[in-house]
Design a protein around this motif. Structure first.
Motif, PDB file in Angstrom:
ATOM      1  N   TYR A   1      52.609 -23.706  -0.152  1.00  0.00           N
ATOM      2  CA  TYR A   1      51.698 -23.867  -1.285  1.00  0.00           C
ATOM      3  C   TYR A   1      52.539 -24.042  -2.537  1.00  0.00           C
ATOM      4  O   TYR A   1      53.268 -23.118  -2.906  1.00  0.00           O
ATOM      5  CB  TYR A   1      50.810 -22.624  -1.425  1.00  0.00           C
ATOM      6  N   PRO A   2      52.523 -25.217  -3.147  1.00  0.00           N
ATOM      7  CA  PRO A   2      51.538 -26.288  -3.027  1.00  0.00           C
ATOM      8  C   PRO A   2      51.982 -27.529  -2.243  1.00  0.00           C
ATOM      9  O   PRO A   2      51.218 -28.480  -2.137  1.00  0.00           O
ATOM     10  CB  PRO A   2      51.343 -26.685  -4.484  1.00  0.00           C
ATOM     11  N   VAL A   3      53.224 -27.562  -1.734  1.00  0.00           N
ATOM     12  CA  VAL A   3      53.756 -28.799  -1.165  1.00  0.00           C
ATOM     13  C   VAL A   3      52.875 -29.374  -0.069  1.00  0.00           C
ATOM     14  O   VAL A   3      52.537 -30.567  -0.071  1.00  0.00           O
ATOM     15  CB  VAL A   3      55.191 -28.584  -0.644  1.00  0.00           C
ATOM     16  N   SER A   4      52.481 -28.536   0.904  1.00  0.00           N
ATOM     17  CA  SER A   4      51.697 -29.057   2.025  1.00  0.00           C
ATOM     18  C   SER A   4      50.374 -29.649   1.546  1.00  0.00           C
ATOM     19  O   SER A   4      49.934 -30.693   2.038  1.00  0.00           O
ATOM     20  CB  SER A   4      51.439 -27.956   3.058  1.00  0.00           C
ATOM     21  N   GLY A   5      49.743 -29.010   0.554  1.00  0.00           N
ATOM     22  CA  GLY A   5      48.483 -29.519   0.034  1.00  0.00           C
ATOM     23  C   GLY A   5      48.633 -30.868  -0.642  1.00  0.00           C
ATOM     24  O   GLY A   5      47.812 -31.771  -0.439  1.00  0.00           O
ATOM     25  N   ILE A   6      49.683 -31.037  -1.448  1.00  0.00           N
ATOM     26  CA  ILE A   6      49.879 -32.305  -2.151  1.00  0.00           C
ATOM     27  C   ILE A   6      50.263 -33.416  -1.186  1.00  0.00           C
ATOM     28  O   ILE A   6      49.900 -34.583  -1.377  1.00  0.00           O
ATOM     29  CB  ILE A   6      50.923 -32.141  -3.274  1.00  0.00           C
TER      30      ILE A   6
ATOM     31  N   GLY B   1      41.827 -25.883  -6.239  1.00  0.00           N
ATOM     32  CA  GLY B   1      40.797 -26.167  -5.243  1.00  0.00           C
ATOM     33  C   GLY B   1      41.149 -27.353  -4.362  1.00  0.00           C
ATOM     34  O   GLY B   1      40.869 -27.351  -3.153  1.00  0.00           O
ATOM     35  N   TYR B   2      41.810 -28.337  -4.947  1.00  0.00           N
ATOM     36  CA  TYR B   2      42.178 -29.549  -4.200  1.00  0.00           C
ATOM     37  C   TYR B   2      43.260 -29.273  -3.159  1.00  0.00           C
ATOM     38  O   TYR B   2      43.332 -29.960  -2.138  1.00  0.00           O
ATOM     39  CB  TYR B   2      42.669 -30.626  -5.167  1.00  0.00           C
ATOM     40  N   LEU B   3      44.096 -28.283  -3.406  1.00  0.00           N
ATOM     41  CA  LEU B   3      45.195 -28.000  -2.486  1.00  0.00           C
ATOM     42  C   LEU B   3      44.705 -27.459  -1.141  1.00  0.00           C
ATOM     43  O   LEU B   3      45.408 -27.559  -0.138  1.00  0.00           O
ATOM     44  CB  LEU B   3      46.172 -27.003  -3.126  1.00  0.00           C
ATOM     45  N   PHE B   4      43.521 -26.885  -1.118  1.00  0.00           N
ATOM     46  CA  PHE B   4      42.895 -26.495   0.137  1.00  0.00           C
ATOM     47  C   PHE B   4      41.938 -27.583   0.620  1.00  0.00           C
ATOM     48  O   PHE B   4      41.811 -27.823   1.817  1.00  0.00           O
ATOM     49  CB  PHE B   4      42.120 -25.183  -0.028  1.00  0.00           C
ATOM     50  N   ALA B   5      41.268 -28.229  -0.323  1.00  0.00           N
ATOM     51  CA  ALA B   5      40.235 -29.205   0.033  1.00  0.00           C
ATOM     52  C   ALA B   5      40.799 -30.489   0.615  1.00  0.00           C
ATOM     53  O   ALA B   5      40.207 -31.076   1.529  1.00  0.00           O
ATOM     54  CB  ALA B   5      39.382 -29.522  -1.198  1.00  0.00           C
ATOM     55  N   ALA B   6      41.935 -30.955   0.103  1.00  0.00           N
ATOM     56  CA  ALA B   6      42.520 -32.208   0.606  1.00  0.00           C
ATOM     57  C   ALA B   6      42.888 -32.119   2.084  1.00  0.00           C
ATOM     58  O   ALA B   6      42.524 -33.012   2.867  1.00  0.00           O
ATOM     59  CB  ALA B   6      43.736 -32.608  -0.241  1.00  0.00           C
TER      60      ALA B   6
ATOM     61  N   TYR C   1      64.516 -26.941  -5.074  1.00  0.00           N
ATOM     62  CA  TYR C   1      64.064 -28.127  -5.808  1.00  0.00           C
ATOM     63  C   TYR C   1      64.643 -29.394  -5.186  1.00  0.00           C
ATOM     64  O   TYR C   1      63.963 -30.418  -5.124  1.00  0.00           O
ATOM     65  CB  TYR C   1      64.454 -28.027  -7.284  1.00  0.00           C
ATOM     66  N   PHE C   2      65.868 -29.302  -4.727  1.00  0.00           N
ATOM     67  CA  PHE C   2      66.485 -30.449  -4.070  1.00  0.00           C
ATOM     68  C   PHE C   2      65.703 -30.836  -2.819  1.00  0.00           C
ATOM     69  O   PHE C   2      65.386 -32.018  -2.609  1.00  0.00           O
ATOM     70  CB  PHE C   2      67.940 -30.122  -3.701  1.00  0.00           C
ATOM     71  N   TRP C   3      65.387 -29.839  -1.983  1.00  0.00           N
ATOM     72  CA  TRP C   3      64.659 -30.121  -0.753  1.00  0.00           C
ATOM     73  C   TRP C   3      63.238 -30.604  -1.038  1.00  0.00           C
ATOM     74  O   TRP C   3      62.717 -31.473  -0.337  1.00  0.00           O
ATOM     75  CB  TRP C   3      64.625 -28.886   0.138  1.00  0.00           C
ATOM     76  N   ALA C   4      62.633 -30.050  -2.070  1.00  0.00           N
ATOM     77  CA  ALA C   4      61.276 -30.478  -2.439  1.00  0.00           C
ATOM     78  C   ALA C   4      61.275 -31.944  -2.868  1.00  0.00           C
ATOM     79  O   ALA C   4      60.410 -32.731  -2.462  1.00  0.00           O
ATOM     80  CB  ALA C   4      60.735 -29.595  -3.554  1.00  0.00           C
ATOM     81  N   LEU C   5      62.253 -32.320  -3.691  1.00  0.00           N
ATOM     82  CA  LEU C   5      62.351 -33.702  -4.153  1.00  0.00           C
ATOM     83  C   LEU C   5      62.671 -34.639  -3.002  1.00  0.00           C
ATOM     84  O   LEU C   5      62.074 -35.728  -2.878  1.00  0.00           O
ATOM     85  CB  LEU C   5      63.432 -33.809  -5.237  1.00  0.00           C
TER      86      LEU C   5
ATOM     87  N   ILE D   1      56.067 -32.044  -8.587  1.00  0.00           N
ATOM     88  CA  ILE D   1      57.233 -31.354  -9.137  1.00  0.00           C
ATOM     89  C   ILE D   1      56.810 -30.226 -10.071  1.00  0.00           C
ATOM     90  O   ILE D   1      57.351 -29.100 -10.004  1.00  0.00           O
ATOM     91  CB  ILE D   1      58.167 -32.344  -9.865  1.00  0.00           C
ATOM     92  N   PHE D   2      55.853 -30.496 -10.955  1.00  0.00           N
ATOM     93  CA  PHE D   2      55.387 -29.446 -11.862  1.00  0.00           C
ATOM     94  C   PHE D   2      54.712 -28.311 -11.094  1.00  0.00           C
ATOM     95  O   PHE D   2      54.897 -27.130 -11.414  1.00  0.00           O
ATOM     96  CB  PHE D   2      54.431 -30.024 -12.906  1.00  0.00           C
ATOM     97  N   ALA D   3      53.919 -28.660 -10.092  1.00  0.00           N
ATOM     98  CA  ALA D   3      53.242 -27.641  -9.284  1.00  0.00           C
ATOM     99  C   ALA D   3      54.263 -26.799  -8.526  1.00  0.00           C
ATOM    100  O   ALA D   3      54.103 -25.575  -8.393  1.00  0.00           O
ATOM    101  CB  ALA D   3      52.267 -28.304  -8.307  1.00  0.00           C
TER     102      ALA D   3
END
Length: 252
Positions: free
Chosen positions: A108-113, A236-241, A61-65, A43-45
């Motif tokens: 970015y960043p949803v897909s990475g997380i 870095g983690y958002l691409f690495a994961a 924000y609704f769709w993200a949540l 959420i913060f990202a």
């Protein structure tokens, strides 16, 4: 109290606190707690990404949540991104004046997380430790190697990065990260996965630098004293994961 400390002191204290929290979450090793912890980061990202992309939309924000809630129940969270793409495509076609840029924070960043959660679901908490160590060493190794022998600029996007530093960070991360990966994969697979994860993390960091330069800001936020925003810590983690998940699926 933190306001009275130097930037370095704030950075160290915040870093220790984050390390302790991440260690506790990993030690508990519970899916709901991991999902909730990653959800806070998510959420913060997302909020910081909306600011970087200069977007404003309550519905986003609704769709993200809603997407993150679905990720808890749905067995293949990576599929959910395609669901978002379908919804956005339908909205653009139907509404005409729909802001196409609203897809950006879902890239970015949803897909990475989402891939953080997938990595934990599919390969366990040890894979998360493997990822954390690999990316941290790629970043730290690049910094110290660059300070010691760096001369050649790596990219105009991040003028302080040097080619020598990047190579040094990747080598250091690959050596020690491979050792961590042996708990999950045979040596050659651990080596390949670690190498590609380390390389990808460099470009995750570079992409975040690009977004901040485009937005004209130094940090993505200020929630973490001495560190900036959430995206500044997980870039870095958002691409690495995603790369680690893809590589493990390909080789295991």
């Amino acid at each position: 109290m933190l306001e009275n400390l130097t930037s370095l002191q704030q950075r160290v204290i915040t870093g220790i606190g984050l390390l302790a929290l991440v260690g506790l979450i990993g030690w508990i090793d519970n899916f709901f707690i991991m999902w909730a912890f990653l959800g806070v980061i998510y959420i913060f990202a997302f909020y910081e990404a909306m600011k970087l992309f200069k977007l404003s939309s309550a519905s986003a924000y609704f769709w993200a949540l809603l997407l993150w809630i679905f990720a808890y129940f749905y067995p293949n969270p990576d599929d959910l991104f395609f669901l978002v793409a379908i919804i956005f495509g339908a909205s653009i076609a139907y509404l005409h004046n729909f802001d196409k840029r609203l897809i950006l924070p879902f890239l970015y960043p949803v897909s990475g997380i989402l891939f953080f959660l997938i990595l934990y679901e599919d390969f366990g908490v040890r894979s998360m430790l493997w990822l954390l160590i690999t990316v941290a060493l790629a970043d730290t190794g690049a910094y110290f190697t660059g300070k010691a022998i760096g001369k050649t600029k790596f990219s105009d996007t991040s003028p302080n990065k040097t080619l020598e530093g990047v190579f040094g960070g990747i080598v250091i991360a690959t050596i020690f990260g491979t050792y961590m990966g042996l708990a999950i994969a045979p040596f050659w697979i651990a080596l390949v996965v670690t190498f590609f994860t380390a390389v990808t993390s460099v470009f995750g960091d570079l992409f975040e630098s690009y977004l901040k330069r485009e937005a004209g800001v130094k940090d993505s936020g200020d929630i973490l004293p001495g560190h900036g925003g959430i995206l500044d810590r997980i870039d870095g983690y958002l691409f690495a994961a995603p790369m680690m998940v893809i590589a493990l699926r390909a080789f295991l």
